[in-house]
Design an enzyme around this catalytic site. Structure first.
Site, PDB file in Angstrom:
ATOM      1  N   ILE A   1      -6.375   3.395   3.592  1.00 18.00           N
ATOM      2  CA  ILE A   1      -6.560   2.085   2.979  1.00 18.00           C
ATOM      3  C   ILE A   1      -6.350   0.981   4.016  1.00 18.00           C
ATOM      4  O   ILE A   1      -5.598   1.162   4.976  1.00 18.00           O
ATOM      5  CB  ILE A   1      -5.592   1.916   1.774  1.00 18.00           C
ATOM      6  CG1 ILE A   1      -5.831   0.593   1.038  1.00 18.00           C
ATOM      7  CG2 ILE A   1      -4.152   2.109   2.174  1.00 18.00           C
ATOM      8  CD1 ILE A   1      -5.091   0.485  -0.295  1.00 18.00           C
ATOM      9  N   CYS A   2      -7.030  -0.130   3.818  1.00 27.20           N
ATOM     10  CA  CYS A   2      -6.844  -1.347   4.603  1.00 27.20           C
ATOM     11  C   CYS A   2      -7.290  -1.131   6.043  1.00 27.20           C
ATOM     12  O   CYS A   2      -8.455  -0.867   6.298  1.00 27.20           O
ATOM     13  CB  CYS A   2      -5.380  -1.784   4.492  1.00 27.20           C
ATOM     14  SG  CYS A   2      -5.020  -3.439   5.121  1.00 27.20           S
ATOM     15  N   ALA A   3      -6.390  -1.236   7.014  1.00 31.24           N
ATOM     16  CA  ALA A   3      -6.730  -1.041   8.417  1.00 31.24           C
ATOM     17  C   ALA A   3      -6.742   0.425   8.815  1.00 31.24           C
ATOM     18  O   ALA A   3      -7.275   0.777   9.866  1.00 31.24           O
ATOM     19  CB  ALA A   3      -5.748  -1.809   9.299  1.00 31.24           C
TER      20      ALA A   3
ATOM     21  N   SER B   1     -10.165   2.625   0.963  1.00 31.11           N
ATOM     22  CA  SER B   1      -9.987   1.455   0.116  1.00 31.11           C
ATOM     23  C   SER B   1      -9.765   0.235   0.994  1.00 31.11           C
ATOM     24  O   SER B   1      -9.470   0.356   2.181  1.00 31.11           O
ATOM     25  CB  SER B   1      -8.799   1.687  -0.830  1.00 31.11           C
ATOM     26  OG  SER B   1      -8.731   0.694  -1.816  1.00 31.11           O
TER      27      SER B   1
ATOM     28  N   GLU C   1       0.823  -1.211   0.000  1.00 33.59           N
ATOM     29  CA  GLU C   1       0.000   0.000   0.000  1.00 33.59           C
ATOM     30  C   GLU C   1       0.857   1.261   0.000  1.00 33.59           C
ATOM     31  O   GLU C   1       0.598   2.195  -0.763  1.00 33.59           O
ATOM     32  CB  GLU C   1      -0.950  -0.022   1.199  1.00 33.59           C
ATOM     33  CG  GLU C   1      -1.963  -1.131   1.081  1.00 33.59           C
ATOM     34  CD  GLU C   1      -2.651  -1.491   2.369  1.00 33.59           C
ATOM     35  OE1 GLU C   1      -3.444  -2.448   2.339  1.00 33.59           O
ATOM     36  OE2 GLU C   1      -2.400  -0.846   3.407  1.00 33.59           O
TER      37      GLU C   1
END
Length: 189
Positions: free
Chosen positions: A105-107, A153, A20
Site C-alpha cells: 500500500i501507498c509507497a 492500494s 496503514e
C-alpha cells in the site's frame, strides 16, 4: 485461534505509515487472522507520525516460515527502508517466484517495482510512487487493485478498503461482512 486461520506477515521499518500498519493489522486480527508484526531491527519501531509499535518478532526470526500473505505498509521512509533490507527483498523475490500473495500500500508498491515484481500486473500506489505510463505494469487510480496474488492500494485513506479486501481474499466474503458491518462504515448496511 483456529489452525486454519491465515498467517499474515507485516514487516515494519522506521518511518512506516502509521494508519496503514495499524488499520491493516487491526482489521485482519478482527477476522481472526494470525498477524505477525516483524521488525527489521530489535525494539520499538516509530511510524511516520510518531506511533511506536512493538513488533512481535524480528523479521530474521520468521523469514523462513510459511505465511499466506506478506503485507508491506507504506510511508516514504518506511518503504525505502524495507526496500534496502536484503532479507526482505530476498523474501519478496522468493514469494513472487512461488506465486505467493504479496500486498503493498501507498509507497510500498515502489519496493516491488524496484525488484521487478510488478511486470505485467495491474497496480496502484500513492501518486508519484510509480510511473503511470510505465510499459512494465498497468497503472490504475482505484483504491485497491487485485491482480492474481498481488494486491496494491493507494494510501492511508484506502487502508480500510485494502484490509477488508485482504480479509475477503483470505477468508471469503462472509468473513469480510462479519468484520465490516460492526465497523459502522457509512457505505455498509
Amino acid at each position: 485461534m483456529k489452525a486454519s486461520m491465515p498467517r499474515v506477515l507485516i514487516p515494519l521499518a522506521e518511518g512506516f505509515e502509521d494508519m496503514e500498519a495499524v488499520i491493516v493489522c487491526d482489521i485482519l486480527r478482527r477476522a481472526d487472522a494470525q498477524v505477525t508484526l516483524a521488525g527489521l531491527t530489535a525494539g520499538p519501531v516509530r511510524g511516520a507520525r510518531g506511533i511506536r509499535l512493538i513488533p512481535d518478532v524480528l523479521l530474521a526470526d520468521v523469514a523462513q516460515e510459511a505465511f499466506d500473505v506478506l503485507i508491506l505498509p507504506g510511508g516514504r521512509l518506511g518503504s525505502q527502508r524495507l526496500g534496502e533490507d536484503a532479507r526482505l527483498t530476498s523474501l519478496l523475490r522468493k514469494r513472487h517466484e512461488e506465486g505467493g500473495m504479496i500486498a503493498a500500500i501507498c509507497a510500498a508498491p515502489g519496493v516491488l517495482a524496484a525488484q521487478g515484481l510488478l511486470e505485467g500486473r495491474a497496480v496502484t500506489a500513492y501518486p508519484g510512487t510509480l510511473d503511470p505510463h510505465s510499459p512494465h505494469y498497468h497503472y490504475q487510480e482505484t483504491a485497491v487493485v487485485v491482480d492474481g496474488p498481488l494486491v496494491t492500494s493507494r494510501g492511508p485513506g484506502t487502508a480500510m478498503d485494502f484490509a477488508l479486501t485482504l480479509v475477503e481474499l483470505l477468508l471469503g466474503p462472509e468473513a469480510r461482512i462479519q468484520v465490516e458491518v460492526p465497523l459502522q462504515r457509512s457505505n455498509v448496511s
